[in-house]
Design a protein around this motif. Structure first.
Motif, PDB file in Angstrom:
ATOM      1  N   TRP A  77      99.485  38.407  76.221  1.00 45.98           N
ATOM      2  CA  TRP A  77     100.286  39.319  77.044  1.00 45.98           C
ATOM      3  C   TRP A  77      99.621  40.701  77.046  1.00 45.98           C
ATOM      4  O   TRP A  77      98.449  40.806  77.383  1.00 45.98           O
ATOM      5  CB  TRP A  77     101.705  39.339  76.503  1.00 45.98           C
ATOM      6  CG  TRP A  77     102.805  39.628  77.468  1.00 45.98           C
ATOM      7  CD1 TRP A  77     102.713  39.900  78.809  1.00 45.98           C
ATOM      8  CD2 TRP A  77     104.210  39.664  77.134  1.00 45.98           C
ATOM      9  NE1 TRP A  77     103.973  40.094  79.318  1.00 45.98           N
ATOM     10  CE2 TRP A  77     104.903  39.964  78.322  1.00 45.98           C
ATOM     11  CE3 TRP A  77     104.935  39.472  75.961  1.00 45.98           C
ATOM     12  CZ2 TRP A  77     106.302  40.081  78.367  1.00 45.98           C
ATOM     13  CZ3 TRP A  77     106.319  39.581  76.006  1.00 45.98           C
ATOM     14  CH2 TRP A  77     106.982  39.889  77.191  1.00 45.98           C
ATOM     15  N   VAL A 101      96.027  34.295  80.473  1.00 48.97           N
ATOM     16  CA  VAL A 101      95.659  33.725  81.773  1.00 48.97           C
ATOM     17  C   VAL A 101      96.032  34.666  82.923  1.00 48.97           C
ATOM     18  O   VAL A 101      95.457  34.586  84.013  1.00 48.97           O
ATOM     19  CB  VAL A 101      96.329  32.328  81.938  1.00 48.97           C
ATOM     20  CG1 VAL A 101      97.830  32.451  82.163  1.00 48.97           C
ATOM     21  CG2 VAL A 101      95.657  31.511  83.017  1.00 48.97           C
ATOM     22  N   LEU A 152     103.295  26.375  76.882  1.00 49.08           N
ATOM     23  CA  LEU A 152     102.324  25.338  77.254  1.00 49.08           C
ATOM     24  C   LEU A 152     103.041  24.048  77.624  1.00 49.08           C
ATOM     25  O   LEU A 152     104.086  23.726  77.073  1.00 49.08           O
ATOM     26  CB  LEU A 152     101.375  25.056  76.091  1.00 49.08           C
ATOM     27  CG  LEU A 152     100.495  26.219  75.636  1.00 49.08           C
ATOM     28  CD1 LEU A 152      99.557  25.754  74.520  1.00 49.08           C
ATOM     29  CD2 LEU A 152      99.690  26.787  76.805  1.00 49.08           C
TER      30      LEU A 152
HETATM   31  C1  LIG Z   1     105.947  35.984  77.728  1.00 50.86           C
HETATM   32  S1  LIG Z   1     104.429  36.093  77.011  1.00 50.86           S
HETATM   33  C2  LIG Z   1     104.592  36.054  75.274  1.00 50.86           C
HETATM   34  C3  LIG Z   1     105.688  35.216  74.670  1.00 50.86           C
HETATM   35  C4  LIG Z   1     105.518  34.927  73.218  1.00 50.86           C
HETATM   36  N1  LIG Z   1     106.662  34.276  72.690  1.00 50.86           N
HETATM   37  C5  LIG Z   1     105.184  36.148  72.410  1.00 50.86           C
HETATM   38  O1  LIG Z   1     106.048  36.921  72.087  1.00 50.86           O
HETATM   39  O2  LIG Z   1     104.022  36.331  72.108  1.00 50.86           O
HETATM   40  C6  LIG Z   1     103.624  34.553  77.300  1.00 50.86           C
HETATM   41  C7  LIG Z   1     102.226  34.799  77.741  1.00 50.86           C
HETATM   42  O3  LIG Z   1     101.498  33.573  77.691  1.00 50.86           O
HETATM   43  C8  LIG Z   1     100.600  33.585  78.761  1.00 50.86           C
HETATM   44  N2  LIG Z   1     100.145  32.213  79.014  1.00 50.86           N
HETATM   45  C9  LIG Z   1     100.903  31.155  79.409  1.00 50.86           C
HETATM   46  N3  LIG Z   1     100.119  30.055  79.544  1.00 50.86           N
HETATM   47  C10 LIG Z   1      98.850  30.430  79.214  1.00 50.86           C
HETATM   48  C11 LIG Z   1      97.601  29.759  79.169  1.00 50.86           C
HETATM   49  N4  LIG Z   1      97.499  28.467  79.496  1.00 50.86           N
HETATM   50  N5  LIG Z   1      96.500  30.440  78.786  1.00 50.86           N
HETATM   51  C12 LIG Z   1      96.585  31.757  78.456  1.00 50.86           C
HETATM   52  N6  LIG Z   1      97.743  32.454  78.500  1.00 50.86           N
HETATM   53  C13 LIG Z   1      98.870  31.804  78.864  1.00 50.86           C
HETATM   54  C14 LIG Z   1     101.384  34.206  79.908  1.00 50.86           C
HETATM   55  O4  LIG Z   1     100.546  34.694  80.934  1.00 50.86           O
HETATM   56  C15 LIG Z   1     102.148  35.317  79.178  1.00 50.86           C
HETATM   57  O5  LIG Z   1     101.462  36.551  79.204  1.00 50.86           O
END
Ligand SMILES: C[S@@+](CC[C@H](N)C(=O)[O-])C[C@H]1O[C@@H](n2cnc3c(N)ncnc32)[C@H](O)[C@@H]1O
Length: 220
Positions: A77, A101, A152
């Motif tokens: 993030w 991503v 994921l």
């Molecule tokens: C809402 S945020 C963080 C939530 C997490 N529970 C935390 O507090 O760290 C989730 C992040 O994961 C990223 N994300 C989701 N799938 C991904 C992937 N396949 N590769 C890299 N980043 C990913 C999203 O873009 C987002 O920025």
């Protein structure tokens, strides 16, 4: 509906809190905010997010305070966790690679961590973690952190792509109501089973108002 406070007053408040607390990360958040932060920076920095990352830092200091290589934070993030890892006196982290991503995250993460970018200890990368080849990465990561396992589609499938023996720190939760969550788990035991780590050095659950967050530290 209560109107949003004007940007200048939030910026002033953050700068005041940075001065009062003497905390460098608060000053970095204030600086980022002053440069035009995204609206969900307040979610990335809210008390629940910060508490779960402080829990992570404390557990890491007890289990793996000095990873033998860069720490990769996946699904990072805006790089808040990287900032905490690099500032903590109980940890000796040489470098953080902060990967997400979403292409809007990297520049925000690098602005937040500007001090560590300048000293070569922080970089942000835009990539899909499920398409990474961490076995071919040099230097080899000393620790891979994923606090976004619930996002994921296939956690065991992603874990199977990682080198055997790699130190890992994983978080997930039971927050099924959130539409972006695709791999929530109902309990710590279910998370342990989903992760299938060969060694577990820490396993814990942290209840919050709406959900419970789970954390595992160990080896793939
Ligand atoms: C809402 S945020 C963080 C939530 C997490 N529970 C935390 O507090 O760290 C989730 C992040 O994961 C990223 N994300 C989701 N799938 C991904 C992937 N396949 N590769 C890299 N980043 C990913 C999203 O873009 C987002 O920025």
């Amino acid at each position: 509906m209560t109107p949003e406070p004007p940007v200048e007053s939030v910026h002033d408040l953050l700068r005041g809190m940075a001065a009062l607390s003497g905390h460098r990360i608060v000053a970095d958040v204030a600086r980022l905010y002053g440069k035009g932060a995204p609206p969900d920076l307040s979610i990335a920095c809210n008390h629940k997010q910060i508490a779960s990352k402080q829990w992570l830092v404390e557990a890491l200091a007890q289990t793996l305070p000095q990873p033998e290589g860069p720490v990769w934070v996946l699904g990072a993030w805006y790089g808040v966790l990287g900032a905490l890892l690099l500032d903590d006196e109980g940890l000796a982290v040489s470098e953080v690679v902060s990967l997400d991503v979403d292409p809007s995250c990297a520049s925000i993460a690098e602005t937040l961590n500007h001090r560590h970018v300048a000293s070569g200890r922080f970089r942000a990368v835009t990539a899909d973690m499920t398409a990474l080849d961490l076995a071919a990465t040099t230097p080899r990561p000393g620790l891979v952190i994923n606090t976004s396992c619930e996002h994921l589609a296939d956690v065991p499938g992603w874990l199977a792509t990682l080198p055997a023996g790699l130190p890992l720190l994983l978080q997930s939760n039971d927050y099924y109501r959130e539409p972006d969550h695709r791999s929530c788990v109902p309990s710590l035991a279910a998370f342990r089973e989903q992760a299938g780590l060969s060694e577990v050095w820490f396993a814990g659950a942290r209840p919050t108002k709406n959900y419970t967050r789970f954390m595992l530290i160990g080896r793939r």
